[in-house]
Enzyme design. Structure first.
Site, PDB file in Angstrom:
ATOM      1  N   GLY A   1      42.915  36.208  45.596  1.00  0.00           N
ATOM      2  CA  GLY A   1      41.406  36.324  46.443  1.00  0.00           C
ATOM      3  C   GLY A   1      41.938  35.970  47.727  1.00  0.00           C
ATOM      4  N   SER A   2      43.071  36.614  48.043  1.00  0.00           N
ATOM      5  CA  SER A   2      43.493  37.616  50.030  1.00  0.00           C
ATOM      6  C   SER A   2      42.864  38.485  49.798  1.00  0.00           C
ATOM      7  CB  SER A   2      44.992  37.558  49.949  1.00  0.00           C
ATOM      8  OG  SER A   2      45.789  38.642  49.126  1.00  0.00           O
TER       9      SER A   2
ATOM     10  N   ASN B   1      37.883  49.787  43.464  1.00  0.00           N
ATOM     11  CA  ASN B   1      39.244  48.960  42.619  1.00  0.00           C
ATOM     12  C   ASN B   1      40.196  49.240  43.763  1.00  0.00           C
ATOM     13  OD1 ASN B   1      40.597  47.723  40.907  1.00  0.00           O
ATOM     14  ND2 ASN B   1      41.597  49.176  40.124  1.00  0.00           N
TER      15      ASN B   1
ATOM     16  N   HIS C   1      44.771  48.559  43.715  1.00  0.00           N
ATOM     17  CA  HIS C   1      45.783  49.087  42.631  1.00  0.00           C
ATOM     18  C   HIS C   1      47.062  48.821  43.656  1.00  0.00           C
ATOM     19  CE1 HIS C   1      47.898  49.098  39.014  1.00  0.00           C
ATOM     20  NE2 HIS C   1      48.657  49.953  39.701  1.00  0.00           N
TER      21      HIS C   1
HETATM   22  C1  GRF Z   1      46.909  42.666  44.419  1.00  0.00           C
HETATM   23  O1  GRF Z   1      47.951  43.344  44.489  1.00  0.00           O
HETATM   24  C2  GRF Z   1      45.615  44.044  43.541  1.00  0.00           C
HETATM   25  O2  GRF Z   1      46.411  44.953  43.608  1.00  0.00           O
HETATM   26  C3  GRF Z   1      45.795  43.473  42.431  1.00  0.00           C
HETATM   27  O3  GRF Z   1      46.316  41.975  41.702  1.00  0.00           O
HETATM   28  C4  GRF Z   1      46.533  41.695  43.346  1.00  0.00           C
HETATM   29  C5  GRF Z   1      45.199  40.143  43.908  1.00  0.00           C
HETATM   30  O4  GRF Z   1      45.476  39.722  44.594  1.00  0.00           O
HETATM   31  N1  GRF Z   1      45.576  44.056  40.804  1.00  0.00           N
HETATM   32  P1  GRF Z   1      44.720  38.747  45.823  1.00  0.00           P
HETATM   33  O5  GRF Z   1      44.158  38.307  44.709  1.00  0.00           O
HETATM   34  O6  GRF Z   1      43.579  40.078  46.480  1.00  0.00           O
HETATM   35  O7  GRF Z   1      45.920  37.871  47.118  1.00  0.00           O
END
Ligand code: GRF
Length: 224
Positions: free
Chosen positions: A41-42, A136, A138
């Site tokens: 969830g960063s 989204n 990615h």
């Molecule tokens: C991120 O790298 C995002 O691009 C991918 O999953 C990861 C999630 O990171 N889909 P966080 O949970 O927001 O730290």
């Protein structure tokens, strides 16, 4: 010789389009966001932080997470944001999960859906309920390396530059109109972990930057 913005130092990056910081606090009604997160969830937290710091004209109505152990839930609590666990293991189909998500988002008056590390494939049920309003993030420069393990895919392919993308979601996994991208050069000794860590630094910038782009649109116009 002109300096190369992508020369291989660990902080090099290139963001396009440029983040317009002055656009952020314009007086449109705040965007009402519903966040979907599966893990750490960063990206969700940088959104919450940017709103708290008045760098983003938005409010998070609710966080939905699908894994009981997702750290995103604790982050929501820290910011006083309501969170709801919808465990996909309790659903018979992807459509059933998305139907529950839509119901909860509608109950919380959500306008835009942000998949901030959402590790589920979305269905037409969610996309139809929020047309052109599901976003989204990615960890690759789409359309390269969609799907899972995109950081590993980039390393394996031997590309010299990868990065991250924020886009409007379509049915096909990791496809749809691109809102913002950041380029990240690979370093000689990169592992998936070191490279992903540098990509995440850029993700946090374009996540907020792309939502600011949306928030700054004229209210009667679509972002596309
Ligand atoms: C991120 O790298 C995002 O691009 C991918 O999953 C990861 C999630 O990171 N889909 P966080 O949970 O927001 O730290």
């Amino acid at each position: 010789m002109t300096a190369n913005p992508l020369s291989a130092n660990s902080n090099a990056s290139l963001i396009s389009p440029e983040i317009d910081k002055s656009a952020i606090a314009r007086a449109t009604p705040p965007l009402k966001l519903g966040i979907l997160a599966s893990g750490s969830g960063s990206n969700f937290e940088v959104i919450a932080q940017a709103i708290q710091n008045q760098q983003l004209n938005a409010q998070v109505q609710v966080l939905i997470y699908n894994n009981p152990e997702a750290q995103a839930a604790a982050r929501a609590e820290k910011y006083g944001i309501p969170s709801i666990l919808l465990n996909h293991r309790d659903c018979k189909s992807r459509e059933e999960l998305d139907t529950k998500i839509v119901k909860n988002f509608q109950e919380h008056d959500v306008e835009w859906v942000i998949m901030a590390g959402w590790m589920r494939i979305v269905t037409q049920v969610l996309l139809d309920a929020f047309p052109d309003k599901v976003v989204n993030i990615h960890p690759s420069l789409l359309p390269s390396f969609p799907g899972i393990r995109s950081v590993e895919q980039a390393l394996k392919a031997g590309v010299k530059i990868t990065g991250c993308t924020v886009h409007i979601a379509r049915l096909e996994v990791d496809s749809g109109p691109i809102l913002m991208q950041a380029a990240v050069p690979l370093l000689p000794d990169d592992t998936a972990e070191t490279l992903h860590a540098r990509i995440q630094v850029q993700e946090h910038k374009i996540m907020v930057g792309a939502i600011a782009l949306i928030a700054d649109r004229p209210t009667d116009k679509n972002v596309l």
